[in-house]
Every structure is written in structure tokens, then in C-alpha cells.
Design an enzyme around this catalytic site. Structure first.
Site, PDB file in Angstrom:
ATOM      1  N   HIS D 127       0.618  -1.246  -0.115  1.00 13.08           N
ATOM      2  CA  HIS D 127       0.049   0.129  -0.027  1.00 13.08           C
ATOM      3  C   HIS D 127       0.829   1.267  -0.072  1.00 13.08           C
ATOM      4  O   HIS D 127       2.070   1.149   0.270  1.00 13.08           O
ATOM      5  CB  HIS D 127      -0.756  -0.030   1.312  1.00 13.08           C
ATOM      6  N   LYS D 131      -0.465   4.938   4.599  1.00 14.84           N
ATOM      7  CA  LYS D 131      -1.168   3.953   5.209  1.00 14.84           C
ATOM      8  C   LYS D 131      -0.557   3.303   6.433  1.00 14.84           C
ATOM      9  O   LYS D 131       0.707   2.933   6.359  1.00 14.84           O
ATOM     10  CB  LYS D 131      -1.750   2.741   4.518  1.00 14.84           C
TER      11      LYS D 131
END
Lengths: 215, 215, 215, 215
Positions: D127, D131
Site C-alpha cells: 500500500h 497507510k
């Protein structure tokens, strides 16, 4: 820096303004079909719009005597002539592909093409189903960088922005060099890099790979 | 070329003899725990066996006054001393990793480390479940080539011979440079390349990356 | 179990004996062009050799009244007739592909083909440069499992044992289901699974996907 | 269909209106902090906004007596109580993940978990660097689907919207099942599918996997 954008209402134009602002630069000249904001002298003008806008863009560059970063595609011969004339006064960076990653991979392939001579190689590129040309221009660009003919496989599925895989193999091992565009943001970041670079240059006609070469 | 192999009954030795023969080279000296075939003067001796064999290997190199390609791992300091002494007379290529691909990727990463400075990067390496060390030596080698600390993720599953992925990403794009060993054949081909190269060299101590550097 | 292997000197035969032994099974009947070891009654006979061997194989199955696992390719119609006759007495597992993974993926694709109907899909398969048929038989098998026509891209590079990627995409996401053969070991493990399964069956003609279905 | 959207000015709300319109559906009720367009009776209301909006959303569902598709995260216990009360009158589809692909993969893993029991497996998820939670909720969802503990590797680099790879391997082969979000569009398409499905349902409380189950 203070910058100007031609075509600022378009998809790429919007993204360029946003990206430059995220990096603390100020939009002082915003042009779409006409000049809509002109609150200060820009240090550079960026245009990723249409060939028809080029005349207005160059007149603004001349007015302020500032460099140009040009990502407009489908330019004709006479456009290039005008650009080269202007590049005697101010530096111009023109390219059909402002993705830092693709240009970096092309550079790697070019520099190591001799090392890869004994390897088999094929290329896979994947784009959204609306893209009609096969293979992609970028696939051809990578093939040229490698200085040999490659078999190219084109997949057209879903909404994929763009993925390229150059796959090498010999008897005992494989090497894959791959690139994926997450979004158009890649191109806006390339424009930013070019704009920051061009401020340090004298007059001349440059491509995006020159920008990367001198980093 | 006429070549000799020490440890020719082992897994790597067998593969080296087979690979060299496929490329029209002749095994004229085959040694395992003792000399078992000695039908002509070798032009080069290859040893991918055990550190204990090194003394015999070097005595054969001296007897024929020929270069050495050495892929034996777990060498001690005194082994290196002996090797360097011998390398004053004949060239020696010593490396813990004779994979052409990994050395090529390391070279790419080293040369382009500056271009990748602004990119995030992490590394994933996947090996068979019997491999106990984490991360792999090759992962560390690649990290050194890139000249920055990388987060390294080690998977240990099934019978995978070895896979390394260096994954770069910025806001808008990703670049992945990955390598996969298909089999030990990769290392035999590396030994072949080193043997062909070392024939053209004067005395000196070399690593496998020197072999690739001068291609 | 006590097992027999026909063609035990061949590449697959050697691997089958080795793999079964690793799982604590005993080779009691070893046949190549003739019977070479026959030290006990086998519970199952495995044959991955040539169609010409089938007659001898079946006569041994009849002699001991035991099931057969058959991975021989290029069988003719009359071979199938003989096999089906024998399968009235003892169970037979016949397949052209004993890879557990490929059969598992085919099963997944078949069961979820309706869920994937709205997705675009294309297939990429990569094999060594000596493989001449394009697309691979396995690619066709996977296409059939999915119950729709797929565009198939075949790469032929280096020494890759076999890799298949089924790539799905819609506007917003992609799913890739991929398989890679590490080595022929995959097929030996499939033969083992079939042999263990067939011991529990009554007479009948089965394929490898039946073996997986009833796990 | 005629549909309503709560939170239509937000990132997901804007995308939902756009996606539904591309599929020939009509927005007749647009709500952000207050009702801003109410030109006809909606057949379904979609809300991917904030928990605070839920009260207004449910009052609109009651006013028109229509089903609800709810993608809001961070719901509290009392929210679920209110939702379940309402679901006695009209159907509700609630889920924290409206990606069709992830739910499909979870379904595949759940159904084939037994087949994968003998395989090694690890998970890699990638990600964007903003995040903060590791591993991703989706990684945990996939692990649960597989019904066994998996080692999970989390990469946080660049602007990657979300990628999950479940990698299986045994001695001879590997299977990888991977998912990549191209953009938030994935979730808007999931909401569309849920909205079209919920129109055909009687009252009841459903999750997104129910939507996919009954396709």
C-alpha cells in the site's frame, strides 16, 4: 517558483496545478481558452493541452521571456520549427512521455543493452480496453532503447492505466524490469521535475530524458 | 578450451562439466577426492566444491600454470591469503555468486542508485522452506549495490530456488526489477563466462562482477 | 505402500522413485525395457514412459491384480480401449497433466467462471525457447475450464519450465491467478497423490482431476 | 433505477454518482450535510460517508420505504442495532469492503482452503506510504477466508492504492492469487452491484459477500 499553466481546466492541467502547489509552487498565470488569471510574472510556463494552444502558449513565453515545458502530443512539423526558433531565446523541454519511471527504464535498457545481448527477451504491455493502438508507443520506445527487435504482446483489459514488462531469460534465470503507472500523477510529477530543471538552463531544445540525464 | 574441474562428481561439478561440454569445451582433467582423469593440459581449472579441496586445486593450477575459477563458499581468511599469493602468478576469479543475472542487477542498481534516490523502495525475496538464513545473502548484496538501507521481506515456501524483487514506487508509478533462478544451471553458465574471460587476463585477483564489467 | 515403476531409468521415472521414497514408500518392482527388480508384490504400478511400454505395464498390473497410474502421453485410440477394458477389473488414473497446481487452478476457474463473466480476461504463458507449440496445451485446458474464449499470449524465452497467468480486469481492479512449475518434481508429486488415492478406489477409469475432486 | 446518495460531495460520493450515471441510472436524491436535490422517489439509497450521517440516511430510507447500501466504516454497536431494526422492514447491504475482486478472492480461498492445506503459503500486501496499519484489514480478511494462520508481509511505498498477493508453493510448483485496486472506482462498482441486487431482495441484513454469493 511562480508558474503558469496553459489548459489548466483539462484533466492534465488540473493535476499539474495541484501537483505543483503540493510542492509549494505558486500558480500566477492560468490559461485555458483565454487568459483567466494573470497575477504575477511566471518563471516557467507548462502546457500539456492541445496543439492549437501552442501559438498562445509561445506568445506568453515571449511576453514574459520564460522557458517552456511542453507535453502536448500530436505536434506537427511546423510546431517543432516554431519551438526550435523559440528555443534559441529560452530553454524548451518537449516530450511525448513525462513519466520519470519509463524514461529511467529506457535509460537502463540503453546503457545495459550489450549486457542483455545473450538473453532472450520479450515484452508484455497491458492497458485499458479503450486503448486502440497496439503495441503502445512506450513499448516501441523501450524496444528502441534496447537496440534490438522484441516480440511485443499487448493485453487490453479493464481500466489499467498502463503496465510494461520487459522479460529476459537465459537457460538458468530470468530478469524482469517492469513499470506500472498508478495514475496520471506520474506525468504531473515529470512535468514538475522538468520545470524545476529548466529554470537552471540556458536556451536550447531539450527532451525529458535530458532532464533525467543531468540529475 | 581444455578445462579441468575439481569436485566433478558433486551437484555443481556435474553441471559444470555438462554445461562446458554443451559449449564445445573439453574436460581433460577431472578431480574429485583424487585425480581421476588427466588426459591433457587444461587451460583453466574450475572448482565449486569444498574449502578442503582448495589445497589440491591450487597445486594443480601451479602444476599446469593455469588460471582458476573458484565458486567454493565458506572460505576462511587463510584461504584468501593463499589465493591472493597465487593470483600474482595467474589470474583468479573468486565469487560467492556466479549468477550472471544477479550480478547484472547489482550493477544496474549501483549505477542508477542516484536516480532512485527519490523513490521509496523495499525488497522481497522468496526461497525454499529449507533455507534458514533471512534475509538472503543476495538480498544484502543488492541492498549494498543500491547504497541505502532497504526493508527486506523474506518468504520461505515450497521448493523455490530463489527469487528477488526490488520494488520502487513514488506517488504515480512503480518500477520492479526482479530476478528468478530457474535452476543451478544459472551458476554453471556464470562459471563458463568466468572461465572464458579469465583466459584473456594477466595475473590478478578478480570477482565475478569484474568479469561482467569488462564484457 | 509397495509400488512398481515402469520406465524407472527415464527422467520422470527416476524422479518418481525418488519422490515416492521420500514419502516412505517402497519400490518393489522396477521395470525399464525389462523387469529389473521384482522383490515383492506392488500395491500400485506407475508408468510415465512411452506408449510402447503399455502392453508390458498392463500385463504386470494383471499379474499382480493392482491399479495403474498412467502419465504416458501421445496415447492412441487402441491404448484407451485396452485401458478401459482393464479398468473394469482395477482402477486406472490416466492424465496428460499430473500437476496438482494446474488442475487446482482449472477447478477454481471452472467453479467461478460465472463470477468472472463480467471481467475482461487474457492469458499469458511463458515457456522455454525449445517449446514449439503455441499456445501450450495447458493454456487451452485453462481456457476450457473458464468456458469462454480467451486471447492467449505465448512467450518462448530461455529455459523456463512453464508459467501461466490468467489476468482478469474490470474498470477498477485486477485479479491474477498464476501458476509456475519449479521443476518436473510437480508431476512426480501429482503421481504420488494419484497413487495414494487409487488404492482407496474400486475399479473404474479416472483422470487426475477426479483425484483432486474427492480430496 | 432512480437512486439517492448521502455524502455525494465527498470523494466516494462523487464517484458513486458518476459510476451509477455511466450505467444509465438517475440520481434523484442528493444529500450532503442536508438534502440538496430531491426531485423524485429513489428506489435505493447509497451511503459511503460518515457514521454521523447514518441517522439522516435512515430517516430518508424510512420516508421513501426503500433499501440501503451502506459502505460507511467505523460503525459502532448502536449503529448496527439501528441498522438491524431497519432491516426488518427493508433490505440493507452493509460491508467494510465493496471491492468485487477482494470478495471474490476471499470466496475462492474459503472454498478451496482444504485443497491448499498441503501447500506452504505466505501473503504480501503493498500500500501507499501513508497507510499506517500493518497488516491491512484486507490481508486479515483473506487469512480468515483461508482458515489458517499466514505470515503476512506489508510494504508501504509510494502511492499504491492496494495490492494483495497470496503465494502458495510446494516442492514443485507455485500458485499466486493476487488482487490490485486500480483506483477507488472498484468500490463504486461494488456499490452499484449491491444496489442492483438489493432491489430484488426482501427485507434482511446482508453483507457484500451475500451479493456475490447469489449472482
Amino acid at each position: 517558483m511562480n508558474f503558469g499553466v496553459v489548459g489548466y481546466k483539462g484533466r492534465m492541467g488540473t493535476l499539474i496545478v495541484q501537483t505543483f502547489k503540493e510542492h509549494k509552487h505558486n500558480p500566477v498565470l492560468l490559461v485555458d481558452k483565454e487568459v483567466l488569471l494573470e497575477k504575477d510574472r511566471p518563471e516557467v510556463i507548462v502546457d500539456f493541452s492541445q496543439p492549437e494552444a501552442l501559438e498562445l502558449t509561445l506568445s506568453l513565453c515571449e511576453k514574459y521571456n520564460v522557458p517552456l515545458v511542453l507535453g502536448t502530443t500530436a505536434l506537427a512539423k511546423n510546431h517543432f520549427k516554431t519551438l526550435k526558433d523559440f528555443s534559441k531565446k529560452q530553454p524548451v523541454v518537449q516530450s511525448y512521455n513525462f513519466s520519470i519511471g519509463i524514461n529511467l527504464i529506457a535509460k537502463i535498457l540503453a546503457e545495459f543493452s550489450k549486457n542483455f545481448e545473450e538473453w532472450d527477451v520479450e515484452l508484455v504491455e497491458i492497458h485499458h480496453s479503450q486503448k486502440k493502438d497496439k503495441p503502445s508507443g512506450t513499448a516501441i520506445l523501450l524496444e528502441k532503447a534496447l537496440k534490438r527487435e522484441i516480440q511485443k504482446h499487448s493485453l487490453r483489459i479493464g481500466g489499467i492505466p498502463g503496465e510494461h514488462l520487459v522479460i529476459f531469460a537465459n537457460e538458468g534465470e530470468t530478469i524482469t524490469i517492469s513499470h506500472r503507472a498508478i495514475s496520471r500523477k506520474a506525468f504531473a510529477l515529470g512535468a514538475l521535475k522538468a520545470a524545476e530543471w529548466v529554470l537552471t538552463r540556458k536556451s536550447g531544445f531539450y527532451t525529458f530524458s535530458d532532464v533525467l540525464k543531468e540529475e
